[in-house]
Motif scaffolding. Structure first.
Motif, PDB file in Angstrom:
ATOM      1  N   TYR A 137       0.650  -1.388   0.019  1.00  0.00           N
ATOM      2  CA  TYR A 137      -0.074  -0.066   0.060  1.00  0.00           C
ATOM      3  C   TYR A 137       0.879   1.224  -0.014  1.00  0.00           C
ATOM      4  O   TYR A 137       2.031   1.203   0.271  1.00  0.00           O
ATOM      5  N   ARG A 138       0.205   2.560  -0.389  1.00  0.00           N
ATOM      6  CA  ARG A 138       0.680   3.533  -0.246  1.00  0.00           C
ATOM      7  C   ARG A 138      -0.043   4.542   0.494  1.00  0.00           C
ATOM      8  O   ARG A 138      -1.391   4.649   0.358  1.00  0.00           O
ATOM      9  N   SER A 139       0.476   5.524   1.488  1.00  0.00           N
ATOM     10  CA  SER A 139      -0.385   6.185   2.011  1.00  0.00           C
ATOM     11  C   SER A 139       0.534   7.548   2.371  1.00  0.00           C
ATOM     12  O   SER A 139       1.488   7.718   1.914  1.00  0.00           O
ATOM     13  N   GLY A 140      -0.144   8.358   3.202  1.00  0.00           N
ATOM     14  CA  GLY A 140       0.648   9.686   3.349  1.00  0.00           C
ATOM     15  C   GLY A 140       0.254  10.263   4.810  1.00  0.00           C
ATOM     16  O   GLY A 140      -0.506   9.717   5.605  1.00  0.00           O
ATOM     17  N   TYR A 141       1.092  11.398   4.991  1.00  0.00           N
ATOM     18  CA  TYR A 141       0.598  12.220   6.299  1.00  0.00           C
ATOM     19  C   TYR A 141      -0.870  13.039   6.067  1.00  0.00           C
ATOM     20  O   TYR A 141      -0.981  13.095   4.992  1.00  0.00           O
TER      21      TYR A 141
ATOM     22  N   MET B  56       5.637  13.383   1.936  1.00  0.00           N
ATOM     23  CA  MET B  56       4.634  13.104   2.875  1.00  0.00           C
ATOM     24  C   MET B  56       3.749  11.736   2.446  1.00  0.00           C
ATOM     25  O   MET B  56       3.009  11.377   3.165  1.00  0.00           O
ATOM     26  N   TYR B  57       4.353  11.009   1.294  1.00  0.00           N
ATOM     27  CA  TYR B  57       3.722  10.104   0.853  1.00  0.00           C
ATOM     28  C   TYR B  57       4.782   8.673   0.766  1.00  0.00           C
ATOM     29  O   TYR B  57       5.877   9.231   0.480  1.00  0.00           O
ATOM     30  N   TYR B  58       4.384   7.757   1.495  1.00  0.00           N
ATOM     31  CA  TYR B  58       5.465   6.627   1.471  1.00  0.00           C
ATOM     32  C   TYR B  58       4.603   5.203   0.904  1.00  0.00           C
ATOM     33  O   TYR B  58       3.331   5.146   1.300  1.00  0.00           O
ATOM     34  N   LYS B  59       5.529   4.540   0.467  1.00  0.00           N
ATOM     35  CA  LYS B  59       4.957   3.104   0.021  1.00  0.00           C
ATOM     36  C   LYS B  59       5.461   2.270   1.188  1.00  0.00           C
ATOM     37  O   LYS B  59       6.459   2.357   1.668  1.00  0.00           O
ATOM     38  N   VAL B  60       4.547   1.248   1.395  1.00  0.00           N
ATOM     39  CA  VAL B  60       4.862   0.233   2.577  1.00  0.00           C
ATOM     40  C   VAL B  60       5.225  -1.219   1.991  1.00  0.00           C
ATOM     41  O   VAL B  60       4.366  -1.701   1.115  1.00  0.00           O
TER      42      VAL B  60
ATOM     43  N   GLU C 252      -9.775  -0.480   8.173  1.00  0.00           N
ATOM     44  CA  GLU C 252      -9.008   0.108   9.526  1.00  0.00           C
ATOM     45  C   GLU C 252      -9.046   1.535   9.366  1.00  0.00           C
ATOM     46  O   GLU C 252      -8.553   2.172  10.342  1.00  0.00           O
ATOM     47  N   GLY C 253      -9.572   2.364   8.122  1.00  0.00           N
ATOM     48  CA  GLY C 253      -9.353   3.778   8.122  1.00  0.00           C
ATOM     49  C   GLY C 253      -8.453   4.166   7.622  1.00  0.00           C
ATOM     50  O   GLY C 253      -8.083   5.293   7.841  1.00  0.00           O
ATOM     51  N   ILE C 254      -7.358   3.334   7.162  1.00  0.00           N
ATOM     52  CA  ILE C 254      -6.100   3.819   6.676  1.00  0.00           C
ATOM     53  C   ILE C 254      -6.485   4.584   5.201  1.00  0.00           C
ATOM     54  O   ILE C 254      -6.982   4.098   4.209  1.00  0.00           O
ATOM     55  N   PRO C 255      -5.943   5.711   4.995  1.00  0.00           N
ATOM     56  CA  PRO C 255      -6.165   6.471   3.647  1.00  0.00           C
ATOM     57  C   PRO C 255      -5.248   5.874   2.622  1.00  0.00           C
ATOM     58  O   PRO C 255      -3.939   5.968   3.157  1.00  0.00           O
ATOM     59  N   LEU C 256      -5.710   5.602   1.449  1.00  0.00           N
ATOM     60  CA  LEU C 256      -4.589   4.978   0.477  1.00  0.00           C
ATOM     61  C   LEU C 256      -4.485   6.011  -0.522  1.00  0.00           C
ATOM     62  O   LEU C 256      -5.667   6.789  -0.812  1.00  0.00           O
ATOM     63  N   LEU C 257      -3.370   5.660  -1.310  1.00  0.00           N
ATOM     64  CA  LEU C 257      -3.097   6.723  -2.275  1.00  0.00           C
ATOM     65  C   LEU C 257      -2.737   5.363  -3.375  1.00  0.00           C
ATOM     66  O   LEU C 257      -2.349   4.236  -2.984  1.00  0.00           O
ATOM     67  N   PRO C 258      -2.894   5.822  -4.609  1.00  0.00           N
ATOM     68  CA  PRO C 258      -2.447   4.786  -5.660  1.00  0.00           C
ATOM     69  C   PRO C 258      -1.079   4.365  -5.669  1.00  0.00           C
ATOM     70  O   PRO C 258      -0.229   5.295  -5.349  1.00  0.00           O
ATOM     71  N   ILE C 259      -0.573   3.237  -5.640  1.00  0.00           N
ATOM     72  CA  ILE C 259       0.649   2.479  -5.358  1.00  0.00           C
ATOM     73  C   ILE C 259       1.580   3.159  -6.615  1.00  0.00           C
ATOM     74  O   ILE C 259       2.879   3.461  -6.273  1.00  0.00           O
ATOM     75  N   ASN C 260       1.216   3.266  -7.758  1.00  0.00           N
ATOM     76  CA  ASN C 260       1.970   3.651  -8.814  1.00  0.00           C
ATOM     77  C   ASN C 260       2.149   4.894  -9.303  1.00  0.00           C
ATOM     78  O   ASN C 260       2.778   5.227 -10.472  1.00  0.00           O
TER      79      ASN C 260
END
Length: 187
Positions: free
Chosen positions: A15-19, A141-145, A178-186
């Motif tokens: 996944y990818r998310s951010g602050y 501000m964005y990170y891939k996990v 879980e409420g985790i905001p997701l961003l597109p991975i690519n």
């Protein structure tokens, strides 16, 4: 884990998310960038965790001194010098709900469940990934996990890569629940 740890093999990102900036929904605060002028207003209370990118950004916009007492409260007036003091992000979420803060900046995956479970409706806005230090260096501000795997276990890494790719929709559903905001991975 993030991408930068050289001690392990890394799977494909799952996944990818951010602050995020978090605020009370009823306050109608719409902040998604550290460039927003409201953040520079001295009566606008911004909560961040000590020793986080948020602390450095408060220093950069000359708001750290305004919030110094809040940081001292968070650590029960203990110095963070040469030691780690864990502060539960729920504390900042509760302070938003109680109107002690206007906004807080937290890592979205760390804050998501508290925002989701809050009895007071809260707003979580992913921060724009355009933040730079005064010297021009980017503050991500964005990170891939990723999942970390022992360096000598390429077979396990390959199996996990296949599982992550084939189960990506199910993984996303769990993270969203879980409420985790997701961003597109690519991106």
């Amino acid at each position: 884990m993030d991408e930068s740890d050289p001690r392990v093999l890394k799977t494909v990102p799952y996944y990818r998310s951010g602050y995020v900036f978090i605020s009370r929904a009823d306050r109608n605060i719409d902040v998604s960038s550290w460039d927003d002028p409201i953040l520079k207003e001295h009566n606008f209370r911004i909560g961040v965790l000590p020793d986080s990118p948020g602390k450095n950004l408060l220093l950069q916009i000359n708001r750290y001194d305004d919030m110094f007492d809040y940081f001292a409260e968070l650590t029960n007036y203990e110095s963070t010098r040469n030691k780690y003091i864990r502060i539960d992000p729920k504390k900042l979420i509760d302070d938003i709900a109680d109107k002690h803060l206007h906004v807080a900046m937290l890592w979205g995956p760390e804050a998501g469940r508290y925002v989701r479970d809050s009895k007071i409706p809260l707003r979580m806005q992913i921060i724009d990934d355009n933040v730079k230090k005064l010297n021009g260096d980017k503050v991500p501000m964005y990170y891939k996990v990723y999942i970390g795997v022992r360096k000598d276990d390429d077979a396990l890494k390959q199996q996990l890569d296949v599982a992550i790719k084939s189960k990506s929709k199910e993984i996303d559903a769990i993270l969203k629940k879980e409420g985790i905001p997701l961003l597109p991975i690519n991106d």
